[in-house]
Design an enzyme around this catalytic site. Structure first.
Site, PDB file in Angstrom:
ATOM      1  N   GLY A  10       0.814  -1.211   0.000  1.00 23.51           N
ATOM      2  CA  GLY A  10       0.000   0.000   0.000  1.00 23.51           C
ATOM      3  C   GLY A  10       0.843   1.254   0.000  1.00 23.51           C
ATOM      4  N   CYS A  11       1.146   1.762   1.180  1.00 20.30           N
ATOM      5  CA  CYS A  11       1.808   3.064   1.287  1.00 20.30           C
ATOM      6  C   CYS A  11       3.266   3.033   0.854  1.00 20.30           C
ATOM      7  CB  CYS A  11       1.670   3.596   2.704  1.00 20.30           C
ATOM      8  SG  CYS A  11      -0.061   3.931   3.149  1.00 20.30           S
ATOM      9  N   ILE A  12       3.931   1.888   0.983  1.00 20.80           N
ATOM     10  CA  ILE A  12       5.304   1.796   0.478  1.00 20.80           C
ATOM     11  C   ILE A  12       5.311   1.838  -1.037  1.00 20.80           C
ATOM     12  CG2 ILE A  12       7.349   0.321   0.315  1.00 20.80           C
ATOM     13  CD1 ILE A  12       6.927   1.798   3.018  1.00 20.80           C
TER      14      ILE A  12
END
Length: 210
Positions: free
Chosen positions: A146-148
């Protein structure tokens, strides 16, 4: 050789540049404390420990660090998250929004609260790195899928050399962790490891020490 490799994906390494910067994405207690619904995944806990080792060296050598959590004033401010635990706990006044103390130094890090998956989205991190003349961004944090991934793609889009040390990022399950690293490694980033990044920082420090 798989079909991607036959079509030249991943053939050209990114490499390390002249000035590193590190982003630390969402190592807040929501993800690092098993007491919370999203917390305590083994890959995330491994990544926290390795990132703490990386940051100890980086701060000693004066490497710029940007550290973020994700939090909102209320559900009304949030985008349309499909995760109940995010909607119920990612709030400014909730204890799960606190930074894990192992990776956060408020006196050193550029500290931002992001509202979207990427640490670069409307946060000022890119402006800070421009001022610091960073050309190489090392991405740490969670979750890989997701955020990575979002932060790595934005780093690439900002024209940074982007390095993702596999053992400094984590996810809830190993398969999406591996799948997403393999995919961004074909296209946008060099997937590396802590030892390689530490060696780069040591070399960079030797070349730039006063």
């Amino acid at each position: 050789m798989d079909d991607y490799a036959k079509r030249s994906y991943g053939e050209i390494p990114v490499g390390f540049g002249r000035k590193p910067g590190i982003v630390v994405v969402d190592f807040q207690t929501a993800f690092t404390d098993p007491a919370y619904p999203l917390g305590g995944a083994p890959l995330v806990l491994r990544a926290v420990e390795n990132t703490a080792r990386l940051l100890a060296v980086a701060r000693r050598y004066g490497v710029p660090v940007a550290n973020c959590n994700t939090a909102y004033m209320s559900a009304r401010e949030m985008p349309y998250w499909k995760i109940t635990a995010v909607r119920e706990t990612f709030l400014h006044d909730h204890p799960s929004s606190a930074f894990d103390p192992r990776i956060h130094d408020a006196s050193y890090d550029l500290t931002v609260c992001k509202k979207a998956p990427s640490i670069f989205f409307n946060t000022g991190v890119a402006d800070y790195f421009t001022k610091e003349r960073v050309d190489t961004v090392i991405v740490t944090g969670c979750n890989t899928s997701g955020c990575i991934r979002a932060s790595a793609v934005d780093s690439f889009s900002h024209r940074y050399r982007t390095i993702v040390p596999e053992d400094c990022v984590g996810d809830i399950e190993e398969q999406p962790h591996r799948d997403n690293l393999r995919d961004i490694g074909r296209r946008y980033v060099d997937v590396s490891d802590l030892a390689t990044v530490l060696a780069y920082l040591e070399d960079w420090h030797r070349q730039n020490a006063p």
